[in-house]
Design an enzyme around this catalytic site. Structure first.
Site, PDB file in Angstrom:
ATOM      1  N   GLY A  73      -0.139  -6.360  -9.402  1.00 29.76           N
ATOM      2  CA  GLY A  73       0.015  -6.270  -7.962  1.00 29.76           C
ATOM      3  C   GLY A  73       1.489  -6.164  -7.602  1.00 29.76           C
ATOM      4  O   GLY A  73       2.372  -6.280  -8.466  1.00 29.76           O
ATOM      5  N   GLY A 121      -3.532  -7.025 -11.684  1.00 31.46           N
ATOM      6  CA  GLY A 121      -4.325  -6.218 -10.761  1.00 31.46           C
ATOM      7  C   GLY A 121      -5.011  -5.043 -11.432  1.00 31.46           C
ATOM      8  O   GLY A 121      -6.096  -4.627 -11.008  1.00 31.46           O
ATOM      9  N   GLU A 144      -0.062 -14.095 -15.716  1.00 33.92           N
ATOM     10  CA  GLU A 144       0.311 -14.814 -14.489  1.00 33.92           C
ATOM     11  C   GLU A 144       0.913 -16.197 -14.725  1.00 33.92           C
ATOM     12  O   GLU A 144       1.687 -16.685 -13.900  1.00 33.92           O
ATOM     13  CB  GLU A 144      -0.911 -14.935 -13.571  1.00 33.92           C
ATOM     14  CG  GLU A 144      -1.367 -13.620 -12.950  1.00 33.92           C
ATOM     15  CD  GLU A 144      -2.288 -12.814 -13.864  1.00 33.92           C
ATOM     16  OE1 GLU A 144      -2.511 -13.259 -15.013  1.00 33.92           O
ATOM     17  OE2 GLU A 144      -2.774 -11.761 -13.424  1.00 33.92           O
ATOM     18  N   ASP A 152      -6.037 -14.307 -11.707  1.00 37.73           N
ATOM     19  CA  ASP A 152      -6.985 -14.060 -10.614  1.00 37.73           C
ATOM     20  C   ASP A 152      -7.677 -12.703 -10.802  1.00 37.73           C
ATOM     21  O   ASP A 152      -7.942 -12.303 -11.923  1.00 37.73           O
ATOM     22  CB  ASP A 152      -6.264 -14.159  -9.257  1.00 37.73           C
ATOM     23  CG  ASP A 152      -5.187 -13.100  -9.084  1.00 37.73           C
ATOM     24  OD1 ASP A 152      -4.711 -12.558 -10.106  1.00 37.73           O
ATOM     25  OD2 ASP A 152      -4.832 -12.793  -7.934  1.00 37.73           O
TER      26      ASP A 152
END
Length: 360
Positions: A73, A121, A144, A152
């Site tokens: 992301g 992402g 992450e 996530d």
């Protein structure tokens, strides 16, 4: 429509090509929203029988700008928002997670070509696809924990469903695995040499109804998997859902591999690793992918307000000194009360929900 995507329909194949080569196609809110609009329109469009996800090459042909499917992301924007009111960061997560969920429940077959870098992402938009094509250039990771975030985009669902304790190892260490590993683990459904991808895509466009047979026919045998050779150690040393127990198991093991894992974990956010372990334990019990995404949105809204996220981005992405000062600094200082607070429900009006078009 954004120029960060190239969208077309070719002989029944809806094509979405990520088009931010200078950012290794990192996702923005604008890109996620445009993908949602396109996929929703194609659900009811009889002209579209399958969807193809890949990345566009750089217009100038620079191979460095074409080296990945999607690096994640737009972390810089998220960190900037997290320093202020967090509104833009929350909007990104909410939109991105709706895209992840839409792809998970999408009725038409989706083919994702995870050629090159696929992280964060990029994992979130490829793991839900029915067909996932790895190559010898694939580098897959959920990194992450190194920036104080958490795995996530559906990580709470997919990671605990990998063989043995593989998901725990990937989530906590941020380990990078290759295309052969992706096939062996089940992350990829097919392994195809990168120099054949153009031909594979052309055949699918020529005969979209035969895509499954085409992928099977064009698949290659990958080299031996590094993950498979290490799996027994992964299952044994990452067996616990408690971070302190994993560290104790690694310290008690005399192998070079165990020492390497300890060195890697020492660079990660203790808070984030404990979040990831609980996230996967809860995700393993969910029967509905939407429940997992609701849980991750809650975590995301809380975690971006903690100091580790901004500090991790500073150390790894902005200053690149790779010397984050985590707060809390040790696993022992990360209390159960702190972790509980990061999983707390949001006010009803702020909770994540699937797209209204998918209800009923």
């Amino acid at each position: 429509m954004t120029d960060q995507l190239l969208i077309s329909i070719d002989n029944g194949v809806g094509r979405i090509r990520l088009n931010r080569p200078r950012a290794i196609h990192a996702l923005t809110t604008e890109m996620c929203a445009a993908m949602i609009d396109t996929l929703l329109a194609w659900r009811r469009d009889d002209r579209v029988v399958a969807v193809m996800l890949d990345h566009a090459v750089s217009p100038d042909g620079d191979p460095k700008l074409s080296r990945g499917f999607c690096a994640g992301g737009d972390i810089a924007t998220l960190a900037s928002s997290a320093k202020g009111d967090c509104v833009e960061a929350e909007r990104f997560f909410h939109t991105e997670y709706r895209l992840n969920h839409l792809l998970f429940v999408y009725e038409k077959p989706v083919i994702a070509f995870i050629d090159g870098i696929v992280m964060g992402g990029g994992v979130g938009i490829s793991d839900p696809a029915r067909y996932r094509i790895a190559t010898e250039r694939t580098i897959y990771a959920m990194p992450e924990t190194g920036i104080g975030l958490f795995p996530d985009v559906g990580g709470g669902w997919f990671l605990p469903r990998m063989p043995g304790r593989t998901g725990t190892w990937l989530a906590t260490t941020g380990a990078r695995i290759n295309g052969a590993d992706c096939l062996a683990i089940g992350i990829a459904t097919h392994y195809i040499a990168s120099d054949k991808l153009d031909a594979v895509k052309a055949r699918i466009i020529a005969d979209p109804d035969g895509l499954s047979e085409i992928l099977d026919e064009m698949s290659d045998t990958p080299p031996p998997s590094n993950w498979d050779a290490q799996r027994a150690d992964i299952d044994r040393l990452f067996a616990s859902d408690r971070y302190e127990d994993i560290l104790a198991a690694l310290r008690a093991d005399a192998s070079e591999w165990a020492r390497a894992q300890l060195a890697i974990l020492s660079t990660k956010s203790p808070q984030t690793i404990k979040v990831a372990l609980r996230q996967m334990a809860e995700g393993a019990a969910f029967a509905d992918f939407a429940d997992n995404m609701r849980n991750e949105y809650r975590i995301g809204c809380h975690v971006i307000r903690r100091p580790d996220f901004i500090e991790g981005v500073r150390a790894v992405i902005i200053d690149k000194d790779n010397a984050p000062r985590w707060n809390p600094a040790t696993p022992e200082e990360v209390t159960d009360d702190l972790i509980d607070s990061l999983f707390a429900p949001l006010p009803p009006e702020k909770e994540w929900t699937p797209l209204p078009e998918l209800r009923g």
